[in-house]
Design an enzyme around this catalytic site. Structure first.
Site, PDB file in Angstrom:
ATOM      1  N   TRP A 150      -2.533  -9.757 -12.375  1.00 38.86           N
ATOM      2  CA  TRP A 150      -1.555  -9.278 -11.394  1.00 38.86           C
ATOM      3  C   TRP A 150      -2.168  -8.455 -10.268  1.00 38.86           C
ATOM      4  O   TRP A 150      -1.478  -8.116  -9.325  1.00 38.86           O
ATOM      5  CB  TRP A 150      -0.471  -8.449 -12.098  1.00 38.86           C
ATOM      6  CG  TRP A 150      -1.029  -7.428 -13.059  1.00 38.86           C
ATOM      7  CD1 TRP A 150      -1.102  -7.552 -14.418  1.00 38.86           C
ATOM      8  CD2 TRP A 150      -1.610  -6.148 -12.754  1.00 38.86           C
ATOM      9  NE1 TRP A 150      -1.691  -6.438 -14.977  1.00 38.86           N
ATOM     10  CE2 TRP A 150      -2.013  -5.553 -13.972  1.00 38.86           C
ATOM     11  CE3 TRP A 150      -1.841  -5.443 -11.561  1.00 38.86           C
ATOM     12  CZ2 TRP A 150      -2.622  -4.302 -14.042  1.00 38.86           C
ATOM     13  CZ3 TRP A 150      -2.458  -4.198 -11.634  1.00 38.86           C
ATOM     14  CH2 TRP A 150      -2.825  -3.640 -12.868  1.00 38.86           C
ATOM     15  N   GLY A 227      -9.076 -10.381 -16.771  1.00 38.65           N
ATOM     16  CA  GLY A 227      -8.216  -9.326 -17.301  1.00 38.65           C
ATOM     17  C   GLY A 227      -9.052  -8.302 -18.037  1.00 38.65           C
ATOM     18  O   GLY A 227     -10.240  -8.141 -17.765  1.00 38.65           O
ATOM     19  N   SER A 228      -8.429  -7.630 -18.998  1.00 38.42           N
ATOM     20  CA  SER A 228      -9.128  -6.531 -19.680  1.00 38.42           C
ATOM     21  C   SER A 228     -10.153  -7.055 -20.684  1.00 38.42           C
ATOM     22  O   SER A 228     -10.029  -8.163 -21.206  1.00 38.42           O
ATOM     23  CB  SER A 228      -8.117  -5.636 -20.386  1.00 38.42           C
ATOM     24  OG  SER A 228      -7.413  -6.374 -21.341  1.00 38.42           O
ATOM     25  N   GLU A 249     -13.938 -12.964 -16.865  1.00 36.10           N
ATOM     26  CA  GLU A 249     -14.146 -11.967 -15.806  1.00 36.10           C
ATOM     27  C   GLU A 249     -13.346 -10.733 -16.235  1.00 36.10           C
ATOM     28  O   GLU A 249     -12.127 -10.708 -16.110  1.00 36.10           O
ATOM     29  CB  GLU A 249     -13.667 -12.552 -14.477  1.00 36.10           C
ATOM     30  CG  GLU A 249     -14.368 -11.936 -13.287  1.00 36.10           C
ATOM     31  CD  GLU A 249     -13.684 -10.677 -12.830  1.00 36.10           C
ATOM     32  OE1 GLU A 249     -14.125  -9.585 -13.251  1.00 36.10           O
ATOM     33  OE2 GLU A 249     -12.721 -10.779 -12.058  1.00 36.10           O
ATOM     34  N   LEU A 250     -14.051  -9.740 -16.792  1.00 39.97           N
ATOM     35  CA  LEU A 250     -13.349  -8.654 -17.485  1.00 39.97           C
ATOM     36  C   LEU A 250     -13.507  -7.313 -16.746  1.00 39.97           C
ATOM     37  O   LEU A 250     -13.800  -7.297 -15.574  1.00 39.97           O
ATOM     38  CB  LEU A 250     -13.855  -8.592 -18.927  1.00 39.97           C
ATOM     39  CG  LEU A 250     -13.807  -9.955 -19.660  1.00 39.97           C
ATOM     40  CD1 LEU A 250     -14.352  -9.831 -21.063  1.00 39.97           C
ATOM     41  CD2 LEU A 250     -12.396 -10.531 -19.666  1.00 39.97           C
ATOM     42  N   CYS A 283     -11.241  -4.754 -10.324  1.00 35.57           N
ATOM     43  CA  CYS A 283     -12.237  -4.676 -11.403  1.00 35.57           C
ATOM     44  C   CYS A 283     -13.575  -4.126 -10.908  1.00 35.57           C
ATOM     45  O   CYS A 283     -14.323  -3.551 -11.674  1.00 35.57           O
ATOM     46  CB  CYS A 283     -12.411  -6.030 -12.071  1.00 35.57           C
ATOM     47  SG  CYS A 283     -12.738  -7.349 -10.903  1.00 35.57           S
TER      48      CYS A 283
HETATM   49  P1  NAD Z   1      -3.425  -6.171 -20.523  1.00 28.16           P
HETATM   50  O1  NAD Z   1      -4.742  -6.069 -21.153  1.00 28.16           O
HETATM   51  O2  NAD Z   1      -2.213  -6.250 -21.382  1.00 28.16           O
HETATM   52  O3  NAD Z   1      -3.341  -7.429 -19.541  1.00 28.16           O
HETATM   53  C1  NAD Z   1      -4.348  -7.760 -18.634  1.00 28.16           C
HETATM   54  C2  NAD Z   1      -4.109  -9.201 -18.184  1.00 28.16           C
HETATM   55  O4  NAD Z   1      -4.274 -10.065 -19.298  1.00 28.16           O
HETATM   56  C3  NAD Z   1      -2.690  -9.477 -17.693  1.00 28.16           C
HETATM   57  O5  NAD Z   1      -2.792 -10.369 -16.602  1.00 28.16           O
HETATM   58  C4  NAD Z   1      -1.984 -10.138 -18.880  1.00 28.16           C
HETATM   59  O6  NAD Z   1      -0.992 -11.051 -18.487  1.00 28.16           O
HETATM   60  C5  NAD Z   1      -3.111 -10.852 -19.562  1.00 28.16           C
HETATM   61  N1  NAD Z   1      -2.970 -10.936 -21.005  1.00 28.16           N
HETATM   62  C6  NAD Z   1      -2.712  -9.928 -21.859  1.00 28.16           C
HETATM   63  N2  NAD Z   1      -2.700 -10.373 -23.130  1.00 28.16           N
HETATM   64  C7  NAD Z   1      -2.951 -11.714 -23.073  1.00 28.16           C
HETATM   65  C8  NAD Z   1      -3.090 -12.738 -24.056  1.00 28.16           C
HETATM   66  N3  NAD Z   1      -2.994 -12.486 -25.366  1.00 28.16           N
HETATM   67  N4  NAD Z   1      -3.349 -13.995 -23.635  1.00 28.16           N
HETATM   68  C9  NAD Z   1      -3.482 -14.272 -22.314  1.00 28.16           C
HETATM   69  N5  NAD Z   1      -3.378 -13.344 -21.346  1.00 28.16           N
HETATM   70  C10 NAD Z   1      -3.124 -12.075 -21.725  1.00 28.16           C
HETATM   71  O7  NAD Z   1      -3.310  -4.914 -19.594  1.00 28.16           O
HETATM   72  P2  NAD Z   1      -2.428  -4.576 -18.335  1.00 28.16           P
HETATM   73  O8  NAD Z   1      -1.697  -3.321 -18.631  1.00 28.16           O
HETATM   74  O9  NAD Z   1      -1.664  -5.723 -17.782  1.00 28.16           O
HETATM   75  O10 NAD Z   1      -3.608  -4.275 -17.356  1.00 28.16           O
HETATM   76  C11 NAD Z   1      -4.409  -3.136 -17.567  1.00 28.16           C
HETATM   77  C12 NAD Z   1      -5.826  -3.446 -17.850  1.00 28.16           C
HETATM   78  O11 NAD Z   1      -6.170  -4.791 -17.633  1.00 28.16           O
HETATM   79  C13 NAD Z   1      -6.676  -2.646 -16.904  1.00 28.16           C
HETATM   80  O12 NAD Z   1      -7.070  -1.464 -17.508  1.00 28.16           O
HETATM   81  C14 NAD Z   1      -7.814  -3.530 -16.577  1.00 28.16           C
HETATM   82  O13 NAD Z   1      -8.894  -3.195 -17.428  1.00 28.16           O
HETATM   83  C15 NAD Z   1      -7.400  -4.895 -16.960  1.00 28.16           C
HETATM   84  N6  NAD Z   1      -7.261  -5.827 -15.831  1.00 28.16           N
HETATM   85  C16 NAD Z   1      -8.397  -6.304 -15.290  1.00 28.16           C
HETATM   86  C17 NAD Z   1      -8.323  -7.181 -14.234  1.00 28.16           C
HETATM   87  C18 NAD Z   1      -9.571  -7.712 -13.609  1.00 28.16           C
HETATM   88  O14 NAD Z   1      -9.546  -8.079 -12.447  1.00 28.16           O
HETATM   89  N7  NAD Z   1     -10.671  -7.823 -14.353  1.00 28.16           N
HETATM   90  C19 NAD Z   1      -7.086  -7.544 -13.735  1.00 28.16           C
HETATM   91  C20 NAD Z   1      -5.917  -7.049 -14.325  1.00 28.16           C
HETATM   92  C21 NAD Z   1      -6.026  -6.184 -15.393  1.00 28.16           C
END
Ligand code: NAD
Length: 478
Positions: A150, A227-228, A249-250, A283
């Site tokens: 997002w 994502g995370s 890409e974390l 990130c």
């Molecule tokens: P989160 O870890 O719940 O989600 C991060 C992303 O992963 C979201 O887009 C979510 O839809 C996706 N996701 C979560 N669980 C999933 C699963 N089981 N299967 C597939 N997709 C899944 O955390 P959040 O509260 O949405 O975001 C916060 C953390 O996420 C941040 O602290 C950051 O570290 C990380 N993040 C990193 C990026 C990046 O560009 N690397 C982008 C968005 C969030």
């Protein structure tokens, strides 16, 4: 409130099988911005069949034809920027100028991959025998399941779609449920450009249900996730269990090393602008600022002065420098980081608090004297907080830079070419940017090492994970 954002499966926009939807919000006001369709396993099964058919069709097209369609989509995205950018600001919060930049950069990414897709070459290997020909061809790996976040709903998705389609793969993309509408317009542009049915599919729903369905599915040959680190490790493990390729890409915790010979004025300008871009939800956002002793006080004053001057507000108001955080979770996370740090006797040099009680606004924040065990020194901030640390010399700065398991981006400011080269060599990071923050172009590699993941989402490296090599040996003796 707008219309429901639908799923895009097999070339058609449609509701999910149960017609269930989930709301998304304007982070500047907290008001509902719309609803998005939720995919069920029936919808996902249909998406897999469509991607399978789409793959056969798409891989049979010439690279030139694929390139032409991607170029057309890129042009349509540029034409539609005035419509797409405000949707992005409304659902994600970033200032309109940054939303426009993101639309533009998405168009740029598609255009670059359109070009790169025409340069996928095989090779001829010198044979040991005169009547044998040895060749290697590169083929698309197959349908891809991609998961985009997002924080950059368009650009991150464009990287995944662009690399896959340019390589000849089909895609099922799970977009961000919290910011789904602008991305749907990007997919709409690809549809209007003539990408055939099934080649690109867009789904939303419950992330864990979608990943648990798609990753093991036999039709899917590759996974891409942004994502995370916590979620990335789970998905990478699942991909491994099913022998699927993965690009991860974390998270990061980017160090910025400021040496005493740096141009402090310029460094403060660039660092402030880059740190608070997208409210720090990037990130590669600088997190720990490592400053050499002699210039600590002067550089701190410059940063504090600039951060305090930033105008935080609704992204659609002209003059806003920093918008709200994308969701209430991030505000709570920022409050918890600051509380934890101050409980351990850290000082707040500027900011540190939520702004108002409507929308997800948080002050641009600088913390100093933060003890190493504090959470903000170890966990990705992913928000508008940076910490300042004082160091005596090069070695101690590099030691701190490499202390964490992350290794995505690192920055340094110095006038010495020697120091710059030493930083580039010593820092454990997928990307190093010196005297500016120059990361994220379509033509340059984008990815991390260690817990920040593996694989690249930029440069010619970005095509590699979407391709498999096929070795052909051919004896001319029949
Ligand atoms: P989160 O870890 O719940 O989600 C991060 C992303 O992963 C979201 O887009 C979510 O839809 C996706 N996701 C979560 N669980 C999933 C699963 N089981 N299967 C597939 N997709 C899944 O955390 P959040 O509260 O949405 O975001 C916060 C953390 O996420 C941040 O602290 C950051 O570290 C990380 N993040 C990193 C990026 C990046 O560009 N690397 C982008 C968005 C969030």
């Amino acid at each position: 409130m707008g219309e429901t954002v639908q799923l895009y499966i097999d070339g058609m926009w449609r509701d999910g099988a149960t017609r269930e939807t989930t709301d998304f919000w304007d982070p500047a006001t907290g008001a509902t911005a719309g609803a998005v369709a939720v995919a069920t396993s029936k919808d996902l099964e249909e998406a897999c069949s469509a991607a399978d058919r789409g793959f056969r069709l798409w891989r049979a097209k010439s690279a030139v034809e694929r390139s032409g369609l991607l170029r057309k989509a890129s042009a349509l995205i540029r034409e539609r920027s005035a419509v797409i950018a405000p949707l992005l600001t409304r659902e994600q919060g970033k200032p309109l100028a940054q939303a426009r930049q993101e639309v533009e950069s998405s168009a740029d990414i598609f255009e670059w991959f359109a070009e790169e897709g025409r340069r996928v070459y095989g090779r001829i290997i010198p044979s040991r025998a005169p009547d044998v020909r040895l060749s290697v061809t590169r083929e698309p790996v197959g349908p891809v399941a991609s998961f985009s976040p997002w924080n950059f709903p368009l650009a991150q998705a464009a990287r995944k779609i662009g690399a896959a389609l340019a390589s000849g793969c089909s895609v099922i993309l799970k977009g961000p449920e919290e910011a789904p509408e602008a991305l749907a317009r990007i997919v709409g542009a690809l549809h209007d450009a003539g990408i055939p049915a099934g080649v690109l599919n867009l789904v939303y729903g419950v992330p864990s249900e979608i990943s648990s369905f798609l990753i093991p599915h036999p039709a899917i040959r590759k996974i891409s996730f942004t994502g995370s680190t916590v979620v990335g490790k789970q998905l990478a493990a699942m991909a491994g269990a099913h022998m699927k390729r993965a690009t991860m890409e974390l998270g990061g915790h980017s160090p910025t090393l400021v040496f005493e010979d740096a141009n402090l004025e310029r460094a403060a300008d660039l660092l402030t602008a880059f740190k608070f871009r997208n409210a720090g939800q990037v990130c590669t956002s600088p997190a720990r600022i490592l400053i050499q002793d002699k210039v600590y006080g002067e550089f701190k004053s410059k940063l504090v002065e600039r951060a305090a001057r930033l105008k935080t507000g609704n992204g659609s108001d002209p003059g806003t420098d920093m918008g709200p955080l994308a969701n209430p979770r991030r505000v709570q996370a920022m409050e918890a980081f600051v509380q934890d740090a101050t409980d351990r006797n850290a000082s707040v040099a500027t900011g540190g608090r939520r702004i108002g009680n409507q929308g997800n606004f948080f002050e641009p924040t600088i913390l100093e004297d933060v003890p190493q065990p504090a959470r903000i020194m170890n966990e990705e901030p992913f928000g508008p907080i940076m910490t300042l640390q004082r160091f005596a010399d090069f070695d101690s700065m590099v030691e701190e830079a490499n202390r964490l398991p992350y290794g995505l981006a690192a920055y340094a400011y110095t006038r010495s070419a020697r120091t710059a080269a030493m930083v580039s060599d010593a820092v454990e990071s997928g990307m190093v940017s010196i005297n500016h923050h120059g990361l994220g172009l379509p033509e340059t590699p984008f990815g991390g090492v260690k817990d920040s993941g593996y694989g690249s989402e930029g440069g010619s490296e970005a095509m590699e994970p979407y391709m498999v090599s096929k070795f052909v040996t051919h004896s001319l003796v029949d």
